[in-house]
Motif scaffolding. Structure first.
Motif, PDB file in Angstrom:
ATOM      1  N   GLN A   1       2.821  28.950   3.774  1.00 48.96           N
ATOM      2  CA  GLN A   1       3.510  27.847   4.441  1.00 48.96           C
ATOM      3  C   GLN A   1       5.007  28.111   4.587  1.00 48.96           C
ATOM      4  O   GLN A   1       5.613  27.777   5.603  1.00 48.96           O
TER       5      GLN A   1
ATOM      6  N   LEU B   1     -10.664  17.057   7.394  1.00 52.10           N
ATOM      7  CA  LEU B   1      -9.241  17.401   7.279  1.00 52.10           C
ATOM      8  C   LEU B   1      -8.592  17.525   8.651  1.00 52.10           C
ATOM      9  O   LEU B   1      -7.489  17.034   8.883  1.00 52.10           O
ATOM     10  N   HIS B   2      -9.305  18.196   9.552  1.00 55.64           N
ATOM     11  CA  HIS B   2      -8.820  18.416  10.903  1.00 55.64           C
ATOM     12  C   HIS B   2      -8.400  17.097  11.579  1.00 55.64           C
ATOM     13  O   HIS B   2      -7.372  17.016  12.246  1.00 55.64           O
TER      14      HIS B   2
ATOM     15  N   GLY C   1     -12.782  18.028   1.452  1.00 60.28           N
ATOM     16  CA  GLY C   1     -13.074  18.379   2.837  1.00 60.28           C
ATOM     17  C   GLY C   1     -12.914  17.194   3.770  1.00 60.28           C
ATOM     18  O   GLY C   1     -12.800  17.352   4.989  1.00 60.28           O
TER      19      GLY C   1
ATOM     20  N   GLY D   1       0.641  15.364   6.726  1.00 61.85           N
ATOM     21  CA  GLY D   1       1.085  16.506   7.510  1.00 61.85           C
ATOM     22  C   GLY D   1       0.495  17.776   6.920  1.00 61.85           C
ATOM     23  O   GLY D   1      -0.390  17.735   6.057  1.00 61.85           O
ATOM     24  N   ALA D   2       0.972  18.918   7.402  1.00 59.31           N
ATOM     25  CA  ALA D   2       0.430  20.214   6.973  1.00 59.31           C
ATOM     26  C   ALA D   2       0.467  20.366   5.454  1.00 59.31           C
ATOM     27  O   ALA D   2      -0.511  20.796   4.839  1.00 59.31           O
ATOM     28  N   ARG D   3       1.567  19.997   4.842  1.00 61.58           N
ATOM     29  CA  ARG D   3       1.728  20.279   3.409  1.00 61.58           C
ATOM     30  C   ARG D   3       0.854  19.376   2.545  1.00 61.58           C
ATOM     31  O   ARG D   3       0.374  19.769   1.490  1.00 61.58           O
ATOM     32  N   GLN D   4       0.627  18.139   3.019  1.00 59.23           N
ATOM     33  CA  GLN D   4      -0.244  17.227   2.278  1.00 59.23           C
ATOM     34  C   GLN D   4      -1.710  17.649   2.455  1.00 59.23           C
ATOM     35  O   GLN D   4      -2.501  17.553   1.516  1.00 59.23           O
ATOM     36  N   LEU D   5      -2.059  18.112   3.652  1.00 58.52           N
ATOM     37  CA  LEU D   5      -3.423  18.610   3.866  1.00 58.52           C
ATOM     38  C   LEU D   5      -3.668  19.863   3.021  1.00 58.52           C
ATOM     39  O   LEU D   5      -4.776  20.073   2.521  1.00 58.52           O
ATOM     40  N   ALA D   6      -2.650  20.686   2.852  1.00 60.03           N
ATOM     41  CA  ALA D   6      -2.785  21.880   2.007  1.00 60.03           C
ATOM     42  C   ALA D   6      -3.153  21.462   0.586  1.00 60.03           C
ATOM     43  O   ALA D   6      -4.043  22.054  -0.039  1.00 60.03           O
ATOM     44  N   LEU D   7      -2.498  20.448   0.084  1.00 62.63           N
ATOM     45  CA  LEU D   7      -2.782  19.987  -1.280  1.00 62.63           C
ATOM     46  C   LEU D   7      -4.214  19.461  -1.379  1.00 62.63           C
ATOM     47  O   LEU D   7      -4.954  19.798  -2.311  1.00 62.63           O
TER      48      LEU D   7
ATOM     49  N   THR E   1      -7.269  26.976   2.141  1.00 66.19           N
ATOM     50  CA  THR E   1      -6.169  26.028   2.309  1.00 66.19           C
ATOM     51  C   THR E   1      -5.285  26.405   3.489  1.00 66.19           C
ATOM     52  O   THR E   1      -4.884  25.552   4.284  1.00 66.19           O
TER      53      THR E   1
ATOM     54  N   ALA F   1      -5.163  14.959  10.133  1.00 60.92           N
ATOM     55  CA  ALA F   1      -3.775  15.375  10.396  1.00 60.92           C
ATOM     56  C   ALA F   1      -3.024  14.285  11.154  1.00 60.92           C
ATOM     57  O   ALA F   1      -3.509  13.796  12.172  1.00 60.92           O
TER      58      ALA F   1
ATOM     59  N   ALA G   1      -2.434  22.216  11.133  1.00 61.77           N
ATOM     60  CA  ALA G   1      -1.560  21.046  11.325  1.00 61.77           C
ATOM     61  C   ALA G   1      -0.130  21.476  11.623  1.00 61.77           C
ATOM     62  O   ALA G   1       0.555  20.866  12.456  1.00 61.77           O
TER      63      ALA G   1
ATOM     64  N   ALA H   1      -6.771  20.252   0.524  1.00 62.00           N
ATOM     65  CA  ALA H   1      -7.708  21.378   0.674  1.00 62.00           C
ATOM     66  C   ALA H   1      -7.789  22.181  -0.623  1.00 62.00           C
ATOM     67  O   ALA H   1      -8.876  22.525  -1.086  1.00 62.00           O
TER      68      ALA H   1
ATOM     69  N   PRO I   1     -13.152  23.697   1.741  1.00 62.54           N
ATOM     70  CA  PRO I   1     -13.014  22.460   0.961  1.00 62.54           C
ATOM     71  C   PRO I   1     -14.207  21.553   1.265  1.00 62.54           C
ATOM     72  O   PRO I   1     -14.661  21.492   2.414  1.00 62.54           O
TER      73      PRO I   1
ATOM     74  N   VAL J   1       1.730  24.139  -4.544  1.00 61.76           N
ATOM     75  CA  VAL J   1       1.251  23.378  -3.391  1.00 61.76           C
ATOM     76  C   VAL J   1       1.599  21.898  -3.553  1.00 61.76           C
ATOM     77  O   VAL J   1       1.946  21.210  -2.595  1.00 61.76           O
TER      78      VAL J   1
END
Lengths: 411, 411
Positions: free
Chosen positions: B311, A25-26, A168, A155-161, B203, A29, B210, A163, B190, B379
């Motif tokens: 967020q 995930l890291h 992973g 971006g952050a919000r898509q990675l949140a989903l 999450t 981004a 990010a 996760a 994750p 999310v």
């Protein structure tokens, strides 16, 4: 002599998205998702409390009303991690935190604020409504649903989903790694205390390192190389294994050195062109790799060493190529049409790029002012510009008030 | 209960730009310049050729014209690095590459294209004009000139200017380092193959990592901590030395755990508030440090663990704080006024933030559509949103066609 349009078309025809890869995930981004992401579970997987409060069966709270409070015994406490799988005994309640699983038999949550906050028994003023403050199974995401489509920027919000769904790693186009080589005997690093007479501070590598990162790619600045064919060939050999793209600046003089031209000529598929633009008249572009023993053909740009020419060429050709390699659908900076506050002259037959200040709003329209002498753009003018004004090949003057196409470089 | 406005004001009153530092160009990218950058030399320092060609004294080329060519002997070749300090003998020329120093006595450059490209002698068709294709001393930058003012963001073009002037280090506000801690016994990473029943995939740390980077700061994601006071206090102790800001998510339940509240309470200057907003009702904010043996007071946020709440709170409070700490003058995302395509309800007394899709152009106006259920944002809805619609504390409904203030999250 090639037109800007033809050269850009040739560049874009030769590059494509970097081969997709599973990354953590890291590292995902900022990358573009390479295939649809499908939910492999419901979110939430069990009904959850949406508020801190008491989980109850709504029909058992009908007695709370104008004629008095109702009190219920508290059988358990449940946090966000559970315990899961509790069963509500008739006439009882479970105290639950926001995000905690509802016990079987409960269908609603009475928020703390609407109670006396009792730990053993609690009192409520009015009946609960079935379903209140409960996040039902799958309300967020259903198993099998495509939650993010290929081509989405992560971006952050898509990675949140991703996760939240338990992913992973994600299948993405990795950010292109761009190797930057600056060629020139005259070059010294900025900060050098006593530069020899005639020395020039290395600028292109530093500027393009930031520009590459700003384009969403990963720069590898190798630094200064002398005007020496063997050294350049060796550097290419060393760096190609970790490069998705190579940018060489300098070494393109028609008179002395010509290091880059000579080395690239031996690699076969790189051609040197005059492109009908100013600044940035001479350009090398092609692919290298098979001759140097790697199995990938790596695109390579050779740009003029002059920092303004190098930066303008980067904007016009390299940046769109990098965006394409990263998998972006939108390759170009935004542009606006702006009225020139003052006139200037432009060379016939060349597309002219002029560091410029663009001011205005969509509602009132935009005004553009060239910074410095448009026929000899400087590093200083470019540093103070927020746009490049673009004058077509057939125009030899820009009249005051004329509408000019401008590439917006920032805010 | 604090209003959003009051809480934001309290946050911004407690944070300030990170103390400036001299950093290498590489690390200065994206930072804000902390003091004016003054040129310590002229650029160029000597007159330079602006084109590949022949450096001549213009008055000696008057003979070239309609009645025939003029030929001049070529005494030297000069590249971009020199040799510098040559003197042009009367009646002679020096072949010079673009960027090379002009010999003393020369005042103009005849471009290669306007000659027969001779190496020993060269022929030119028309007289040179004094000053043609020469970059005179200081034309770009003069010694003593302020070339970049304090407060400037250092992108590629500004770094180019600094490098050209020989600056290897710049005095900037370094990007804030943000330590991210995720608290909760229920959390698992994750990608965990067989999560225990009731487990929740971590999450917030991934999303905020990010988001912090996107805000121009440097994230340090520590990862998952259990709901345990000792562990949290120890983690804070370990991380504070490298933190300019700490964000804790989770552990804020009023019912169970309360780990964060208890630990922060012992540190004295952190207060927990209800902020009049949804999502993101509970908030901790303050400074830590002196109690833990560091000499700096480090701002700390405690946000609800729910990923949407975390967020949204990041967007509303943490991001502006980070921008202020990085030295930016502009703290906020752009916003637009958009007409609601459909109506929805909002809670009285709370500012409501709704994941939303905003479409339109400045010319035609914008339309906003809430994604999912505005009273229970998910999310998934946030991942597909490009904006947050903001409904004021006093509004309990949004009517179709009503103009709504929207924070634009991207594109």
């Amino acid at each position: 002599m090639r037109s800007v349009q033809d050269h850009l078309a040739a560049v874009l025809a030769a590059v494509g998205p970097v081969a997709p890869l599973d990354v953590a995930l890291h590292d995902a981004a900022g990358c573009i998702l390479a295939r649809d992401l499908v939910a492999t579970r419901d979110v939430p997987a069990v009904p959850l409390a949406a508020r801190d409060g008491y989980a109850v069966a709504a029909h058992e709270t009908a007695g709370a009303g104008y004629d008095g409070e109702l009190t219920l015994p508290v059988a358990h406490d449940v946090g966000p991690g559970g315990p899961a799988g509790l069963r509500l005994a008739p006439g009882q309640a479970v105290r639950v935190s926001s995000g905690g699983p509802l016990p079987l038999g409960a269908d609603s949550v009475v928020p703390l604020e609407e109670t006396d906050r009792g730990a053993v028994r609690f009192a409520l003023q009015r009946p609960a409504v079935a379903g209140q403050h409960v996040r039902t199974v799958g309300v967020d995401v259903r198993t099998g649903e495509v939650v993010l489509t290929a081509g989405t920027r992560l971006g952050a919000r898509q990675l949140a989903l991703a996760a939240t769904l338990g992913h992973g790693r994600l299948h993405v186009h990795p950010t292109p790694r761009v190797v930057l080589l600056s060629v020139g005997d005259e070059l010294v690093e900025p900060g050098t205390a006593r530069p020899p007479e005639g020395a020039v501070f290395e600028t292109d590598g530093h500027a393009l390192e930031a520009a590459v990162r700003d384009a969403g790619a990963t720069p590898v600045r190798v630094g200064i190389l002398p005007d020496d064919r063997g050294t350049l060939r060796e550097a290419l050999d060393d760096q190609l294994v970790r490069a998705d793209l190579v940018v060489i600046t300098g070494g393109l003089s028609e008179l002395v050195g010509d290091t880059v031209k000579d080395v690239l000529a031996t690699l076969g598929t790189v051609r040197l062109d005059h492109v009908a633009m100013t600044p940035g008249f001479r350009h090398g572009f092609g692919t290298v790799g098979s001759d140097l023993g790697t199995d990938r053909a790596v695109p390579i740009f050779a740009l003029q060493g002059d920092p303004v020419a190098a930066q303008v060429s980067f904007e016009v050709f390299v940046r769109p190529a990098l965006r394409a390699m990263a998998g972006h659908a939108e390759l170009y900076r935004p542009s606006v049409a702006a009225r020139a506050t003052h006139g200037w002259t432009a060379p016939a037959g060349l597309r002219q790029f002029v560091p410029a200040s663009v001011l205005g709003t969509p509602e009132e329209g935009y005004r553009v002012t060239a910074l410095g002498d448009p026929s000899a753009p400087t590093v200083s003018a470019l540093a103070h510009a927020n746009a490049l004004a673009v004058v077509g090949e057939h125009d030899t003057t820009v009249a005051p008030g004329q509408v000019v196409h401008c590439l917006v470089l920032e805010g």
